[in-house]
Scaffold this motif. Structure first.
Motif, PDB file in Angstrom:
ATOM      1  N   SER A 115       0.686  -1.020  -0.210  1.00  0.00           N
ATOM      2  CA  SER A 115      -0.278  -0.392  -0.094  1.00  0.00           C
ATOM      3  C   SER A 115       0.600   0.794   0.029  1.00  0.00           C
ATOM      4  O   SER A 115       0.815   2.573  -1.098  1.00  0.00           O
ATOM      5  CB  SER A 115      -0.839   0.002   1.163  1.00  0.00           C
ATOM      6  OG  SER A 115       0.157   0.161   2.362  1.00  0.00           O
ATOM      7  N   TYR A 116       2.053   1.020   0.749  1.00  0.00           N
ATOM      8  CA  TYR A 116       2.850   2.123   0.275  1.00  0.00           C
ATOM      9  C   TYR A 116       3.025   2.341  -1.143  1.00  0.00           C
ATOM     10  O   TYR A 116       3.116   3.753  -1.160  1.00  0.00           O
ATOM     11  CB  TYR A 116       4.526   1.977   1.752  1.00  0.00           C
ATOM     12  CG  TYR A 116       5.358   2.707   0.493  1.00  0.00           C
ATOM     13  CD1 TYR A 116       5.277   4.239   1.587  1.00  0.00           C
ATOM     14  CD2 TYR A 116       6.525   2.664   0.063  1.00  0.00           C
ATOM     15  CE1 TYR A 116       6.347   5.487   1.273  1.00  0.00           C
ATOM     16  CE2 TYR A 116       7.956   3.258  -0.554  1.00  0.00           C
ATOM     17  CZ  TYR A 116       7.360   4.335   1.090  1.00  0.00           C
ATOM     18  OH  TYR A 116       8.466   5.604  -0.456  1.00  0.00           O
ATOM     19  N   VAL A 139       0.366   4.509  -2.700  1.00  0.00           N
ATOM     20  CA  VAL A 139      -0.014   5.716  -1.961  1.00  0.00           C
ATOM     21  C   VAL A 139       0.819   6.551  -3.611  1.00  0.00           C
ATOM     22  O   VAL A 139       0.801   7.292  -3.838  1.00  0.00           O
ATOM     23  CB  VAL A 139       0.258   5.718  -1.085  1.00  0.00           C
ATOM     24  CG1 VAL A 139       0.552   7.088  -0.540  1.00  0.00           C
ATOM     25  CG2 VAL A 139      -0.682   5.300  -0.187  1.00  0.00           C
ATOM     26  N   LYS A 140       2.106   5.944  -3.652  1.00  0.00           N
ATOM     27  CA  LYS A 140       3.714   6.911  -4.351  1.00  0.00           C
ATOM     28  C   LYS A 140       2.920   6.954  -5.766  1.00  0.00           C
ATOM     29  O   LYS A 140       2.916   7.922  -5.965  1.00  0.00           O
ATOM     30  CB  LYS A 140       4.401   6.146  -3.895  1.00  0.00           C
ATOM     31  CG  LYS A 140       5.669   6.510  -2.784  1.00  0.00           C
ATOM     32  CD  LYS A 140       7.036   5.282  -2.824  1.00  0.00           C
ATOM     33  CE  LYS A 140       7.722   5.894  -4.652  1.00  0.00           C
ATOM     34  NZ  LYS A 140       9.116   5.242  -4.541  1.00  0.00           N
ATOM     35  N   TRP A 155      -4.111   9.693  -4.196  1.00  0.00           N
ATOM     36  CA  TRP A 155      -3.370   9.030  -3.020  1.00  0.00           C
ATOM     37  C   TRP A 155      -4.841   9.084  -1.741  1.00  0.00           C
ATOM     38  O   TRP A 155      -4.183   8.920  -0.670  1.00  0.00           O
ATOM     39  CB  TRP A 155      -2.160   9.998  -2.607  1.00  0.00           C
ATOM     40  CG  TRP A 155      -2.167  11.437  -2.107  1.00  0.00           C
ATOM     41  CD1 TRP A 155      -2.699  12.572  -3.080  1.00  0.00           C
ATOM     42  CD2 TRP A 155      -3.130  11.852  -1.123  1.00  0.00           C
ATOM     43  NE1 TRP A 155      -2.720  13.582  -2.406  1.00  0.00           N
ATOM     44  CE2 TRP A 155      -2.683  13.479  -1.423  1.00  0.00           C
ATOM     45  CE3 TRP A 155      -3.152  11.506   0.143  1.00  0.00           C
ATOM     46  CZ2 TRP A 155      -3.129  14.463  -0.938  1.00  0.00           C
ATOM     47  CZ3 TRP A 155      -3.120  12.343   1.448  1.00  0.00           C
ATOM     48  CH2 TRP A 155      -3.175  13.774   1.153  1.00  0.00           C
ATOM     49  N   MET A 156      -5.189  10.406  -1.616  1.00  0.00           N
ATOM     50  CA  MET A 156      -6.066  10.371  -1.140  1.00  0.00           C
ATOM     51  C   MET A 156      -7.207   9.016  -0.867  1.00  0.00           C
ATOM     52  O   MET A 156      -7.797   9.485   0.455  1.00  0.00           O
ATOM     53  CB  MET A 156      -6.991  11.904  -1.256  1.00  0.00           C
ATOM     54  CG  MET A 156      -6.197  13.083  -0.850  1.00  0.00           C
ATOM     55  SD  MET A 156      -7.288  14.825  -1.490  1.00  0.00           S
ATOM     56  CE  MET A 156      -8.005  14.742  -0.064  1.00  0.00           C
ATOM     57  N   TYR A 175      -5.903   6.035  -1.638  1.00  0.00           N
ATOM     58  CA  TYR A 175      -5.834   5.011  -1.873  1.00  0.00           C
ATOM     59  C   TYR A 175      -4.443   4.839  -0.149  1.00  0.00           C
ATOM     60  O   TYR A 175      -4.323   3.935   0.086  1.00  0.00           O
ATOM     61  CB  TYR A 175      -4.262   4.434  -2.530  1.00  0.00           C
ATOM     62  CG  TYR A 175      -4.483   4.516  -4.471  1.00  0.00           C
ATOM     63  CD1 TYR A 175      -5.702   3.902  -4.007  1.00  0.00           C
ATOM     64  CD2 TYR A 175      -4.037   5.383  -4.837  1.00  0.00           C
ATOM     65  CE1 TYR A 175      -6.165   4.115  -6.015  1.00  0.00           C
ATOM     66  CE2 TYR A 175      -3.823   5.082  -5.951  1.00  0.00           C
ATOM     67  CZ  TYR A 175      -5.112   3.675  -7.038  1.00  0.00           C
ATOM     68  OH  TYR A 175      -5.248   3.961  -8.060  1.00  0.00           O
ATOM     69  N   ILE A 176      -4.582   6.413   0.694  1.00  0.00           N
ATOM     70  CA  ILE A 176      -4.198   5.898   2.188  1.00  0.00           C
ATOM     71  C   ILE A 176      -4.850   5.433   2.910  1.00  0.00           C
ATOM     72  O   ILE A 176      -3.953   5.161   4.123  1.00  0.00           O
ATOM     73  CB  ILE A 176      -4.121   7.362   2.268  1.00  0.00           C
ATOM     74  CG1 ILE A 176      -3.341   7.654   3.643  1.00  0.00           C
ATOM     75  CG2 ILE A 176      -5.566   8.160   2.954  1.00  0.00           C
ATOM     76  CD1 ILE A 176      -2.089   8.175   3.248  1.00  0.00           C
ATOM     77  N   ILE A 225      -3.460   3.129   6.282  1.00  0.00           N
ATOM     78  CA  ILE A 225      -4.603   3.103   7.788  1.00  0.00           C
ATOM     79  C   ILE A 225      -4.854   2.193   8.087  1.00  0.00           C
ATOM     80  O   ILE A 225      -4.657   1.350   9.496  1.00  0.00           O
ATOM     81  CB  ILE A 225      -5.450   4.432   7.259  1.00  0.00           C
ATOM     82  CG1 ILE A 225      -3.992   5.760   7.483  1.00  0.00           C
ATOM     83  CG2 ILE A 225      -6.276   4.335   8.634  1.00  0.00           C
ATOM     84  CD1 ILE A 225      -5.236   7.203   6.948  1.00  0.00           C
TER      85      ILE A 225
END
Length: 158
Positions: free
Chosen positions: A107-108, A111-112, A127-128, A130-131, A135
């Motif tokens: 997931s990191y 988000v990238k 990214w909003m 995917y964050i 979490i």
């Protein structure tokens, strides 16, 4: 103390999940009315409800872990008893932690990638959206650690 704090966080997540579900139902209902009665469609409704659904799932998985309602093989619980069952549960949780760690790493990178993309209808940075994955995985990680502590007998309150 940490256990109580995290339980409060989970209760807040539970409330947010319920509110998101209500919003999803309202948006889909309005979309159906607009499409079949008014003859016009809301272009962003399907995309928004999809993101809301995915977010609701990833944020709520730790609630399933907490209440032990995730998918599992019940025959193991019926065959083993006592310390053997505790050891098997701890082993299951350790394997789960490994899978969650892989999810956090993946997931990191997602988000990238999301910093370079926008959603088609809402035109929001991805990214909003995917964050929610890192979490959610982080909350799952904390809950699995709590479950291991409970199984090991170090924590008696949930």
């Amino acid at each position: 103390m940490f256990s109580r704090l995290f339980s409060k966080v989970q209760n807040i997540i539970n409330g947010i999940t319920g509110a998101v579900l209500c919003c999803m139902v309202i948006i889909v209902f309005v979309q159906v009315i607009m499409r079949y009665i008014m003859g016009h469609s809301i272009s962003w409704s399907e995309e928004l409800t999809r993101y809301m659904f995915v977010g609701m799932i990833y944020m709520g998985v730790n609630l399933g872990i907490r209440d032990e309602i995730q998918i599992k093989i019940d025959v193991v619980d019926m065959i083993f008893k006592g310390k053997a069952l505790k050891m098997i549960k701890v082993l299951q949780y350790v394997i789960t932690l490994i899978a969650i760690a892989a999810g956090i790493v993946g997931s990191y990178y997602l988000v990238k990638v999301g910093f370079r993309a926008t959603s088609p209808s809402l035109h929001m940075p991805m990214w909003m959206m995917y964050i929610v994955f890192p979490i959610g995985f982080f909350l799952d990680f904390i809950e699995v650690i709590r479950r291991i502590m409970i199984e090991a007998g170090k924590e008696v309150t949930q």
